[in-house]
Design an enzyme around this catalytic site. Structure first.
Site, PDB file in Angstrom:
ATOM      1  N   CYS A 150       7.614   5.138   0.096  1.00 42.36           N
ATOM      2  CA  CYS A 150       7.198   5.909  -1.072  1.00 42.36           C
ATOM      3  C   CYS A 150       8.200   7.033  -1.254  1.00 42.36           C
ATOM      4  CB  CYS A 150       5.791   6.464  -0.878  1.00 42.36           C
ATOM      5  SG  CYS A 150       5.284   7.568  -2.201  1.00 42.36           S
ATOM      6  N   CYS A 170       6.825   6.925  -9.784  1.00 44.92           N
ATOM      7  CA  CYS A 170       6.923   6.200  -8.519  1.00 44.92           C
ATOM      8  C   CYS A 170       8.369   6.311  -8.071  1.00 44.92           C
ATOM      9  CB  CYS A 170       6.504   4.741  -8.693  1.00 44.92           C
ATOM     10  SG  CYS A 170       6.817   3.705  -7.242  1.00 44.92           S
TER      11      CYS A 170
END
Length: 326
Positions: free
Chosen positions: A77, A228
């Site tokens: 991430c 993201c």
């Protein structure tokens, strides 16, 4: 169980940070998943896109594990890694560090502010693979670069890559972003389907000008998100492959939560990406969690003042996007 945490965000992609290095917490695997499902619930007193567990590493400065709001674990991430980078670097009083992630040990470092007084970190995004087996994507070919997938759309072309999270990227126009096609495709590939058995992150990317793009992402395990990090990194690489941007040059990446910068590096068709952006703290809190009853109580919460500054960056980014028609 009492748990101390920090809530923060990278480009509006928000997380709860739990420190297992200086605290003697002990969580089972199902416990981690349940904590994420419980604390990330948007109807609760907290709410977030995921939980970042910062753990000891036997060879790096720290280890990151990422659990999405639905309890699934992500291999990487990028936005979350910036928060982990900040936490570990400030804890150790370092300007750079190595963070162990599921697939690789990644370099992170403190950087000059991307916007005045916005705390900024750079993180490495790698490894990168175009092998469909690494997503996985079930097609009768080894890779997919700027090609159609008839089962998903007769009009759009896609590039599939793992960074290492799986991503499906389509370069589109403004009207396609504003249509419902991204939602339709994203829901199809993240429910039981013959193409992506594990689901996939789906991004629509609009080239705004040389060196600037807009990325809108449906994140696996989360849904549409403000940003993201791995999707913005993967999208930047795809624009370089299609000649819209250049390797080793800064790409300004706009998103619904603000703006980051990416730099794509190539070495004999092996790629890595630098992701540069904010690591903003919202508040710190202590919660009492009862996994048996699947409930929690916020004991106390103390806000930071950083969000007011970040919102100036966000307002500038949104004004720029409005000027492009997005």
């Amino acid at each position: 169980m009492k748990i101390d945490l920090i809530k923060g965000h990278g480009s509006g992609n928000d997380f709860l940070v739990i420190d297992e290095i200086t605290n003697a917490y002990s969580f089972s695997e199902e416990g981690r998943a349940e904590i994420a499902r419980l604390l990330c619930n948007r109807s609760s007193d907290l709410g977030a896109d995921g939980v970042l567990f910062i753990m000891k590493s036997d060879h790096a400065n720290g280890r990151m594990r990422v659990f999405n709001a639905d309890g699934s674990e992500a291999s990487m991430c990028g936005n979350g890694l910036r928060l982990v980078a900040r936490y570990v670097c400030e804890m150790l009083e370092f300007k750079e560090a190595i963070i162990e992630t599921m697939k690789a040990d990644l370099k992170v470092s403190k950087q000059a502010d991307i916007f005045p007084n916005v705390t900024t970190y750079q993180v490495e995004i790698s490894p990168i693979s175009f092998r469909l087996a690494d997503l996985p994507l079930i097609l009768n070919e080894d890779n997919l670069r700027n090609e159609k997938i008839p089962e998903l759309s007769g009009e759009l072309t896609f590039t599939a890559l793992a960074v290492p999270n799986p991503h499906l990227i389509s370069i589109v126009e403004t009207d396609q972003i504003k249509s419902g096609i991204q939602k339709q495709i994203s829901e199809k590939v993240n429910n039981p389907n013959a193409l992506f058995p594990d689901g996939v992150n789906v991004s629509f990317v609009k080239s705004l000008s040389s060196g600037s793009i807009y990325v809108n992402t449906f994140e696996r395990g989360v849904g549409f998100t403000n940003a993201c990090g791995t999707a913005m990194s993967a999208s930047s690489l795809v624009t370089c492959l299609q000649g819209l941007n250049d390797v080793d040059e800064i790409i300004n990446v706009y998103n619904n939560g603000g703006k980051v910068q990416c730099v794509v590096h190539e070495n004999d068709e092996n790629y890595s990406i630098d992701l540069i952006g904010n690591a903003t703290y919202l508040y710190k809190a202590e919660v009492e969690v009862d996994l048996g009853s699947k409930d929690f109580t916020v004991i106390w919460k103390e806000n930071f003042s950083e969000q007011d500054i970040y919102e100036k960056l966000q307002a500038e980014a949104q004004a720029y996007l409005r000027g492009t028609g997005l």
